[in-house]
Each structure stands twice: as structure tokens, then as C-alpha cells.
Design an enzyme around this catalytic site. Structure first.
Site, short mmCIF file in Angstrom:
data_model
loop_
_atom_site.label_atom_id
_atom_site.label_comp_id
_atom_site.label_asym_id
_atom_site.label_seq_id
_atom_site.Cartn_x
_atom_site.Cartn_y
_atom_site.Cartn_z
CE LYS A 1 39.96 39.50 35.64
NZ LYS A 1 40.26 38.32 36.96
CB SER B 1 44.71 38.44 36.79
OG SER B 1 42.86 38.47 37.47
CB SER C 1 43.28 38.69 40.55
OG SER C 1 43.80 37.80 40.59
#
Length: 485
Positions: A79, A154, A178
Site C-alpha cells: 500500500k 482505504s 481499511s
């Protein structure tokens, strides 16, 4: 069958058995990204050259016996809010468009020690603020099950990359759900470990008391294996905890006899999609048939979790994001008069609307006159939520519920109504407020063919119980590959 259709552990075994070289595995991932990225947009940066060079190094270490772990040579996506030395790390924000860190995040370094090959950085909601991966400065990521829908957020880029089989597994971060919510939307498995289990050193902070890094993969075996690799005590992180029970793969047993599972009635009321409810309760029935003891109970305080979370997270974000001012690194406004004007213009041009909204909200609740009314009250509520979970875990080993109230919404639907988007985190947020571990895994699909996620929550440091329950449930169903895979 493509190498990316295998789980990370299966691919690792093939590499170890010399059936596949590391370069072949990495090339398969890079080719899949090239073929699918236009549709999915799950990557911000792809490091083809670096990945192929690293593949050769890892192959040598596997051949000479230096690397023997299950993840050696397996390609991974990270990420974009975790620092990677000399590799662009933008948090999917314009304000960090050119930022190349001088060091690597501890969790990522632990993966590299295990022989992982980083192929790139995944798209995300800007600074991890959002639940749809639509607030990214690099465009929205699409759901591999249906490109008209969001992948969740996210960590939507990481979950979409795993579901689209562009990589074997990925790392995400979880501040209010997330990892678990996009895993649910994308039909993959994700674990948010107990707060402090994985070092936050090198994770660009959003809400420091809530953030936690975790694995995203095709199945529970992969997640337990990856978590074992990334979890460690780190003296560079003041919230890191020294634990001696990090052998998570020991919990991969198909046995839930006598395991006490609590189902909160509050999680199955208004706002929950009937198809999600049915799939989750069906999963509970399967665990009961396998010998678990399943009971309903009242958890209470559920409706206070979202306001408490957004007050605390935004307050922490407003101070954490103060460092992005155009002075030291990242974006700087072209024209300005004086230092203060430069700060203002840089921040207003560099941050997106959702980030600005949360910074302003955080600054407001921390301002004099409102600090006691909002921030302190939210902290007290957080303590009460933790107490409610403590009381529940005195009776139950695991709490079972949905990961999200609906399946993945359509692109553009959530951004027009931020409150609705915030309410979508209702089942995941309290886990972060209480610092607990949680896992999301697929448990069915709705009438539109979109995946539904089951969430299992454990007490602090009891990851093994949720892994055991998740693994036992997973044995009753096959992994379903997304249409894009």
C-alpha cells in the site's frame, strides 16, 4: 493456470521445489499488471526493473539455502502509505507526488528479510481517508468483480490487486476497517492484527492510536503466514509490543469444537442488507454445525462508535498532517508571498477535499472551547467501547458479524454523501477503537454477484482464535476467482 491464481504459500512451495523460478513468478505478476491495469487502476507505481533485479538476488539466496521461508520469492504489492527506500511513496496524494523515502518501513523490511519481492505500490484513498479508494489523486480503483463498483477503502488498491490476481498478496493498513471492508468488497481475506503487533515505523500516519498494518491475500493460510513474517517488536515504534506468541500458522486447524462464538444483536438491525445478513448468519450456522457454541448477545454502544472514531481519527490526522507544509519535501505551490502564504497555498493545492474536510474537523475538535466537549468525550467513549468488548470476551472466544452493511456500492455513489460513506464503517470501527484483532473473509455473494464478507473479532492478542475459526469456515467452501482474474 496462471501463477498468480495460486495462493502465496502454494507459489512459495513451487519456487522452493524448483518448479518455478523467482523471475518467472515476478514476470507473471508484472505481465498481469500490464494486462489488467487499465481496467482496475490498483497500482500507483510499478517497479519492473527493481523487481526483476531483486528476483535474481532472491533466487541466489534460495539456491544457496539462505532463504528457506514459505514466502521466499513470492511477489507482493505494498500500500502506498508505507515507506519504501528510493521507491515513490505518495499516499495517493498530490502533496507527496515526488517523495522517495530514505528508509523502508519495518513491516516491509521484515517481508524482504523473508525473501519477498516488491513489485509496486498500490492505490488508496488519499492519506487513507475514505472507504472507497475514490479520493486518490491518481483516480479511482475499480472492483475486479464489477468495474462499475468501488473496491472499498482505504486499502482498495491492495485488495483489488489480489482479487484481480496482479500479485500473490499485498500489505494494507487499517485505521477504521481499511483492510477488512475492502477485503469484503473484493472477495479476499484480510487481517487487522491487535494494535502494536506490527510495527508502525515507516507507515505514514493518519490516526496514530488506531493505525495498524496487516496482510491481504486469497485465503486464511496466506494471511497467517504473512502476519507471522511481518509481526515483530520494534524499539523504533513506541506503541510496539513484545509478544512471544507470534506463531500464527499453528492456529490453522479445522476444529472449532467448543469454541464460543457471540453474535451481537446490534449488528443485525436497521441498515444491514438482507442478503448480507443471510450470508453471515449462514456462516454462523456452518460453524455451529462444526461444533462451535453460537449465541446472540447485546454489545451496546455500537451507535457511538462512528462519532467517537471520527472525532479521534480527525484530531490525530490534523496534527499528523501538519508536517506536509511544502518546506521539507513533497509539493510546493509555485507562486506565493511569504512563508505563511506558502503554507496555505501548498496545503490547499496539495490536499484533496476529503483530507481537507478531516483536517478541519480535527482542528475544530481540538480547538479551545471544544476540546472537552468533543475530543475528551470521544476518548471516554472509546474507553467504554473497550469495556463493552472486555465484558463480551469474558463470555465468548470470538465475535461474529458482517464486515460491511452492504456489498460494494457503485462508483460515485458514496462521495456525494460523506456521512453515508462514514456509516459504512459501522462494523469495523469499534475494533480499532478497542485495539482488537479482526479478520474478514468471503462468505457468499449477493444477487448481483458481488462478494459478501464475514468478520470475526477476537480479544487482544487472541489472533489465533479468529484464525482458527476463519480457517475452519474456509474449509467448507472453495475460493472464487473474480471475473478479472
Amino acid at each position: 493456470m496462471s501463477l498468480m491464481s495460486l495462493t502465496a504459500v502454494e507459489l512459495g512451495k513451487k519456487i522452493k521445489a524448483k518448479e518455478v523460478t523467482v523471475t518467472e513468478a515476478v514476470t507473471a505478476a508484472l505481465d498481469a499488471i500490464e494486462a489488467k491495469e487499465k481496467k482496475v487502476n490498483s497500482f500507483v507505481t510499478v517497479d519492473r526493473e527493481g523487481a526483476l533485479k531483486r528476483a535474481e538476488e532472491v533466487q541466489k539466496m534460495i539456491d544457496d539455502g539462505t532463504l528457506t521461508g514459505p514466502l521466499a520469492g513470492v511477489p507482493v504489492a505494498i500500500k502506498d502509505n508505507m515507506c519504501t527506500k528510493d521507491l515513490l511513496t505518495t499516499c495517493s496524494s498530490k502533496i507527496l507526488y515526488n517523495f522517495k523515502p530514505t528508509y523502508t518501513a519495518e513491516a516491509v523490511e521484515n517481508l524482504e528479510k523473508a525473501g519477498a519481492v516488491i513489485i509496486g505500490k498500490t492505490n488508496m484513498d488519499e492519506f487513507a481517508m475514505g472507504s472507497t479508494t475514490e479520493t486518490s489523486a491518481y483516480g479511482a480503483t475499480k472492483n475486479p468483480w464489477n468495474e462499475a463498483h468501488v473496491p472499498g477503502g482505504s486499502s482498495g488498491g491492495s485488495c483489488a490487486a489480489v482479487a484481480a490476481e496482479e500479485c500473490s498478496y499485498a500489505l494494507g493498513s487499517d485505521t477504521g476497517g481499511s483492510i477488512r471492508q475492502p477485503s469484503s468488497f473484493c472477495g479476499v481475506t484480510g487481517i487487522k492484527p491487535t494494535y502494536g503487533t506490527v510495527s508502525r515505523y515507516g507507515l505514514i500516519a493518519y490516526g496514530s492510536s488506531l493505525d495498524q498494518i496487516g496482510p491481504i491475500a486469497k485465503d486464511v493460510t496466506d494471511c497467517a503466514t504473512i502476519l507471522e513474517a511481518i509481526a515483530s517488536y520494534d524499539k523504533k515504534d513506541s506503541t510496539s509490543i513484545a509478544r512471544d506468541d507470534l506463531k500464527f500458522t499453528e492456529a490453522l486447524v479445522d476444529d472449532v469444537k467448543g469454541l464460543k462464538i457471540g453474535i451481537p444483536r446490534d449488528y443485525f438491525g436497521e441498515g444491514l442488507d438482507p442478503e448480507v445478513k443471510e450470508a453471515v448468519l449462514n456462516a454462523a450456522k456452518i460453524l455451529e454445525e462444526k461444533g462451535a457454541v453460537v449465541e446472540e448477545f447485546d454489545l451496546s454502544l455500537v451507535e457511538y462508535a462512528i462519532p467517537a472514531y471520527y472525532v479521534i481519527a480527525c484530531a490525530e490526522a490534523s496534527s499528523n498532517l501538519a508536517r506536509f507544509d511544502g518546506v521539507k519535501y513533497g509539493y510546493r505551490a509555485k507562486e506565493y508571498e511569504g512563508l505563511h502564504n506558502m503554507y496555505k497555498k501548498t496545503r490547499s493545492e496539495g490536499f484533496g477535499p476529503e483530507v481537507k474536510r478531516r483536517i478541519m474537523l480535527g482542528s475544530f475538535v481540538l480547538s479551545s472551547g471544544y476540546y472537552d466537549a468533543y475530543y475528551l468525550k470521544a476518548l471516554r467513549t472509546k474507553a467504554l467501547i473497550k469495556k463493552a468488548f472486555d465484558e463480551a470476551f469474558a463470555k465468548y472466544d470470538v465475535i461474529l458479524g458482517p464486515a460491511a452493511p452492504t456489498t460494494a456500492p457503485k462508483l460515485g455513489e458514496s462521495l456525494s454523501d460523506p456521512i453515508k460513506m462514514y456509516l459504512g464503517d459501522i462494523y469495523t470501527i469499534s475494533v480499532n477503537l478497542a485495539g482488537l484483532p479482526g479478520i474478514s473473509l468471503p462468505c457468499g455473494k449477493d444477487s448481483n454477484g458481488l462478494p459478501i464478507g464475514l468478520q470475526l473479532i477476537g480479544d487482544c492478542f487472541k489472533e489465533k482464535k479468529i484464525i482458527r475459526a476463519a480457517y475452519a469456515f474456509e474449509q467448507t467452501r472453495e475460493y472464487e476467482h473474480s471475473p478479472l482474474a
